[in-house]
Design a protein around this motif. Structure first.
Motif: not given
Length: 332
Positions: A29, A57, A62
Motif C-alpha cells: 500500500q 488499493a 496509492n
C-alpha cells in the motif's frame, strides 16, 4: 494461564504468517504513483472505474490522479513529479522522444482507432458531396480531431487542403461544431459520442464512423518514461492489473459502468449509455500496444518533426506488461 517458554515460542511461530501478511500489505500500500489523466470520454474513463471500485488499493497502489493534457504530462514526467499518463494518445510523447527527451514508451492501449463520426447537413449524403464544403474540427489544427478528419478525408480520396475548407477554434470545444452548423457557417464536422447523437437530434446526419475506415491510431492508453518502467516495473504491473479489473467491470457490468461514466462525463445518463455502447464496439479487450498505431502517429507529425519519417514505431511500445498479465489470466 502461565505461558511456558515452549508455548511462547509456539505462539510466536504461529503468528509469523499473520505478521508477514500485515507487513507485506503495508509495503504494497505504500507504493505511490502520480498519474496524469487526459480527456473526458468513455475511452479515458477506466481509471475512474478503478477509483470507484478501489482497484488500485486492491493491487497495493496509492494512486494520485491529476487531470491534465498530454503536453503538460510530458513536462511533469520529465520533471519527476508524475510517473504515468493514462487515457492518453501518442503524439506528445513520441514528439518529445524524437526531439531528444529521455524516451517514453506505451505499455497499454485499449482505444486504437479514431473514435469519431463525421456529421453533416442533411443534403450531404455521400463523401463526394463534401467537395467545396466547409468543415469544423472543433479544436486547434494539429490536435487529434483535426488529424482524424484529415486522415479520414485522405482515406476517402479527398484532399483536405484542396477539396474542402477546414476551420478551427483556439481551444477544444466540440459543441462549437454543432453551433456553427446551426448558423450555416459550416456544413460538416467531426464529433465523438455522445455529441454525434446530440447532432442527430438537431437534424444532422452521420456520414461516416471513422473506426469503420480501418485507420490504426493510438488514442487512449498508458504512457511513461522507459527509465521508470525499468526501475519500477512492479508498480506498472500493479497499475495495469487495476486497469484490467476496470475493463472487466466495463464489459460485464453495464449499469454500474454507465452510472460511473455519467458522473465522470457529466451529461445525461441516456447520452452516456449511448456513448458507452458505441465505445464498447470500438475498444480492444486486449490492450497490447500496436506498432501500426504509432506508425500513423509518425505519419501525422513528420511535417513538423522530420525525424518521425525514419523512426521505428516499435521502439515506442513495450508489450511485456500486457503479455505477462495475459499469461496470469488478466485481460480476458
Amino acid at each position: 494461564m502461565k505461558l511456558t517458554p515452549r508455548l511462547c515460542a509456539l505462539a510466536m511461530f504461529l503468528s509469523l504468517p499473520l505478521l508477514f501478511s500485515w507487513t507485506c500489505t503495508g509495503l504494497a500500500q505504500s507504493a505511490k504513483m502520480t498519474v496524469g489523466q487526459t480527456g473526458i470520454n468513455p475511452g479515458t474513463g477506466l481509471y475512474f472505474i478503478a477509483q470507484k471500485e478501489n482497484l488500485f488499493a486492491k493491487h497495493g497502489l496509492n494512486v494520485n490522479i491529476l487531470k491534465t493534457n498530454t503536453t503538460a504530462a510530458v513536462q511533469a514526467m520529465l520533471g519527476g513529479s508524475m510517473q504515468m499518463s493514462t487515457g492518453s494518445g501518442a503524439a506528445a510523447f513520441v514528439t518529445a522522444t524524437l526531439e531528444g527527451a529521455p524516451p517514453f514508451v506505451l505499455v497499454g492501449s485499449w482505444v486504437n482507432v479514431f473514435p469519431y463520426k463525421v456529421m453533416t447537413h442533411k443534403d450531404i449524403t455521400k463523401v463526394e458531396d463534401l467537395k467545396g464544403k466547409t468543415g469544423h474540427v472543433g479544436a486547434p489544427f494539429g490536435t487529434i480531431p483535426d488529424t482524424a478528419l484529415r486522415f479520414a478525408l485522405t482515406k476517402l480520396k479527398l484532399d483536405p487542403e484542396r477539396d474542402v475548407k477546414l476551420v478551427q477554434i483556439g481551444n477544444a470545444d466540440p459543441p462549437t461544431i454543432i453551433a456553427a452548423m446551426d448558423k450555416g457557417e459550416v456544413q460538416f464536422g467531426i464529433l465523438a459520442p455522445p455529441l454525434d447523437r446530440v447532432a442527430e437530434r438537431r437534424g444532422y446526419r452521420t456520414l461516416m464512423a471513422l473506426p469503420e475506415l480501418g485507420i490504426p491510431w493510438q488514442q487512449n492508453g498508458e504512457w511513461l518514461q522507459q527509465s521508470y518502467l525499468k526501475t519500477n516495473r512492479d508498480n506498472v504491473v500493479r497499475y495495469m492489473k487495476a486497469i484490467s479489473d476496470a475493463m472487466k467491470v466495463y464489459f460485464e457490468q453495464k449499469e454500474k459502468t454507465v452510472t460511473y461514466l455519467t458522473e465522470f462525463i457529466g451529461t445525461s445518463r441516456e447520452d452516456v449509455e449511448y456513448a458507452y455502447q458505441t465505445f464498447a464496439k470500438w475498444v480492444d479487450r486486449d490492450p497490447r500496444p500496436r506498432a501500426e498505431t504509432i506508425r500513423t502517429t509518425l505519419e501525422a507529425i513528420k511535417k513538423n518533426t522530420p525525424k518521425a519519417a525514419s523512426a521505428d514505431p516499435a521502439s515506442f511500445i513495450d508489450t511485456s506488461i500486457v503479455d505477462q498479465l495475459v499469461k496470469e489470466g488478466y485481460f480476458k
